[in-house]
Scaffold this motif. Structure first.
Motif, mmCIF file in Angstrom:
data_model
loop_
_atom_site.group_PDB
_atom_site.id
_atom_site.type_symbol
_atom_site.label_atom_id
_atom_site.label_comp_id
_atom_site.label_asym_id
_atom_site.label_seq_id
_atom_site.Cartn_x
_atom_site.Cartn_y
_atom_site.Cartn_z
ATOM 1 N N LEU A 135 1.026 -3.943 -5.633
ATOM 2 C CA LEU A 135 1.625 -2.610 -5.562
ATOM 3 C C LEU A 135 1.910 -2.210 -4.117
ATOM 4 O O LEU A 135 3.001 -1.713 -3.804
ATOM 5 C CB LEU A 135 0.693 -1.583 -6.224
ATOM 6 C CG LEU A 135 1.088 -0.111 -6.063
ATOM 7 C CD1 LEU A 135 2.466 0.151 -6.656
ATOM 8 C CD2 LEU A 135 0.032 0.791 -6.719
ATOM 9 N N ALA A 136 0.947 -2.419 -3.226
ATOM 10 C CA ALA A 136 1.152 -2.056 -1.820
ATOM 11 C C ALA A 136 2.337 -2.817 -1.229
ATOM 12 O O ALA A 136 3.104 -2.270 -0.433
ATOM 13 C CB ALA A 136 -0.108 -2.321 -1.009
ATOM 14 N N ASP A 137 2.501 -4.072 -1.622
ATOM 15 C CA ASP A 137 3.605 -4.878 -1.093
ATOM 16 C C ASP A 137 4.956 -4.347 -1.566
ATOM 17 O O ASP A 137 5.946 -4.386 -0.822
ATOM 18 C CB ASP A 137 3.444 -6.339 -1.504
ATOM 19 C CG ASP A 137 2.222 -6.986 -0.865
ATOM 20 O OD1 ASP A 137 1.901 -6.629 0.284
ATOM 21 O OD2 ASP A 137 1.600 -7.843 -1.509
ATOM 22 N N LEU A 138 5.004 -3.859 -2.796
ATOM 23 C CA LEU A 138 6.242 -3.267 -3.291
ATOM 24 C C LEU A 138 6.588 -2.003 -2.500
ATOM 25 O O LEU A 138 7.733 -1.796 -2.092
ATOM 26 C CB LEU A 138 6.122 -2.953 -4.784
ATOM 27 C CG LEU A 138 6.117 -4.168 -5.718
ATOM 28 C CD1 LEU A 138 5.675 -3.766 -7.119
ATOM 29 C CD2 LEU A 138 7.501 -4.812 -5.776
ATOM 30 N N TRP A 139 5.578 -1.172 -2.266
ATOM 31 C CA TRP A 139 5.809 0.035 -1.467
ATOM 32 C C TRP A 139 6.265 -0.329 -0.053
ATOM 33 O O TRP A 139 7.179 0.291 0.499
ATOM 34 C CB TRP A 139 4.550 0.881 -1.396
ATOM 35 C CG TRP A 139 4.307 1.791 -2.558
ATOM 36 C CD1 TRP A 139 3.217 1.796 -3.384
ATOM 37 C CD2 TRP A 139 5.148 2.851 -3.021
ATOM 38 N NE1 TRP A 139 3.338 2.778 -4.337
ATOM 39 C CE2 TRP A 139 4.515 3.442 -4.137
ATOM 40 C CE3 TRP A 139 6.385 3.352 -2.612
ATOM 41 C CZ2 TRP A 139 5.075 4.522 -4.831
ATOM 42 C CZ3 TRP A 139 6.940 4.417 -3.305
ATOM 43 C CH2 TRP A 139 6.293 4.984 -4.397
ATOM 44 N N LYS A 140 5.620 -1.322 0.540
ATOM 45 C CA LYS A 140 5.989 -1.724 1.900
ATOM 46 C C LYS A 140 7.437 -2.217 1.950
ATOM 47 O O LYS A 140 8.146 -1.977 2.941
ATOM 48 C CB LYS A 140 5.037 -2.814 2.400
ATOM 49 C CG LYS A 140 3.639 -2.333 2.726
ATOM 50 C CD LYS A 140 2.748 -3.496 3.123
ATOM 51 C CE LYS A 140 1.318 -3.043 3.384
ATOM 52 N NZ LYS A 140 0.438 -4.198 3.706
ATOM 53 N N ALA A 141 7.858 -2.925 0.895
ATOM 54 C CA ALA A 141 9.247 -3.400 0.865
ATOM 55 C C ALA A 141 10.209 -2.219 0.893
ATOM 56 O O ALA A 141 11.229 -2.242 1.596
ATOM 57 C CB ALA A 141 9.479 -4.246 -0.391
ATOM 58 N N LEU A 142 9.894 -1.166 0.137
ATOM 59 C CA LEU A 142 10.743 0.020 0.127
ATOM 60 C C LEU A 142 10.627 0.788 1.440
ATOM 61 O O LEU A 142 11.620 1.329 1.937
ATOM 62 C CB LEU A 142 10.368 0.918 -1.049
ATOM 63 C CG LEU A 142 10.516 0.302 -2.444
ATOM 64 C CD1 LEU A 142 10.057 1.285 -3.501
ATOM 65 C CD2 LEU A 142 11.944 -0.131 -2.698
ATOM 66 N N ASP A 143 9.409 0.826 2.001
ATOM 67 C CA ASP A 143 9.188 1.555 3.261
ATOM 68 C C ASP A 143 9.928 0.902 4.416
ATOM 69 O O ASP A 143 10.171 1.550 5.445
ATOM 70 C CB ASP A 143 7.694 1.609 3.597
ATOM 71 C CG ASP A 143 6.913 2.515 2.648
ATOM 72 O OD1 ASP A 143 7.537 3.365 1.983
ATOM 73 O OD2 ASP A 143 5.670 2.369 2.575
#
Length: 288
Positions: free
Chosen positions: A275-283
């Motif tokens: 989940l954190a990696d998905l957010w980081k991709a968007l960030d």
């Protein structure tokens, strides 16, 4: 992939290898509160790095172990409050939780009061909402996005292998029920326009009695006159994982649909664990 906006940088889907997770041994840097709201409980976490202000940016995550949701929030580098909601198993309990149309606004009020206690102005309120869900958590998201007041505040939604639906019993072949695909259309349209961000990741895990995440994601993309496009092996790091490689994607505006391999339970779980990696991709790119 669909490069509708060739002059803007697209987020890069992250690799999703198997990942072992465990609760941190040291206390989380922040305040954790379990709050009762009528017949439901939720956990509010405010990081110690939170900077009080009039406008509160709130993240809500549906369906994961509470400790995991908080750790992923911290791992992505977020400093704003997060609510973790895990009332039980199955999408029905999530959906029914928001039959109470005032529930979310009460949560906003509680969050604001806790932020005010920590130095925010007395008129501070939630002005921006981000939502993520895993698996059955989509039941809550599907309800929340129907709420016009919540939809106005909504900035970003991430569904981690978390889009399912009934099957159309009148169709000659396996087809997701129309109402369980079209319910996402307004959010996807707003993302395509750049007003919001909507990211869907999915596995290939089959679901014999209802429409799978891969079937629903493909059906949603087809609403916009397109199909998921194959991602060639070796073009991105995410394509190189031996078990759960990135296989397909669709990107238009801020609407992103990323399909990964794997047909067993671990293939499903790996989406929550990244989940954190998905957010980081968007960030990593400019988005609402």
């Amino acid at each position: 992939m669909c490069l509708a906006d060739t002059d803007r940088m697209l987020p890069i889907p992250p690799p999703m290898p198997k990942r072992q997770i465990a609760k941190w041994e040291n206390p989380w840097p922040g305040d954790t509160m379990e709050i009762t709201d009528g017949d439901r409980k939720f956990t509010l976490f405010i990081p110690s790095a939170y900077k009080p202000g009039k406008a509160i940016n709130l993240t809500v995550h549906f369906h994961s172990a509470i400790w995991h949701a908080i750790q992923e929030h911290l791992d992505r580098g977020a400093t704003d409050p997060v609510i973790a909601f895990y009332p039980g198993e199955g999408s029905t309990i999530y959906s029914k939780s928001f039959d109470d149309k005032q529930r979310l606004s009460r949560w906003f009020g509680i969050v604001a009061q806790e932020c005010i206690k920590r130095g925010a102005p007395s008129d501070a309120k939630v002005m921006s909402l981000s939502i993520s869900s895993f698996s059955a958590g989509f039941g809550a998201v599907r309800q929340v996005i129907k709420d016009e007041s919540a939809f106005r505040l909504l900035k970003r939604v991430v569904l981690c292998d978390s889009m399912y639906g009934s099957l159309d019993e009148t169709a000659a072949t396996r087809t997701p029920a129309k109402e369980h695909i079209e319910c996402w259309k307004a959010l996807a349209e707003a993302a395509i326009k750049g007003e919001k961000t909507f990211c869907v990741s999915f596995s290939q895990v089959p679901t014999p009695t209802y429409a799978s995440s891969s079937e629903c994601a493909a059906a949603l993309v087809r609403l916009f006159g397109s199909d998921l496009k194959t991602v060639e092996t070796g073009t991105l790091a995410a394509t190189l994982d031996h078990e759960f490689p990135l296989l397909t994607r669709f990107d238009k505006g801020n609407f992103h649909v990323w399909g990964y391999g794997g047909e067993e339970g671990q293939a499903h779980m790996t989406h929550a664990r990244h989940l954190a990696d998905l957010w980081k991709a968007l960030d990593s790119v400019k988005s609402p």
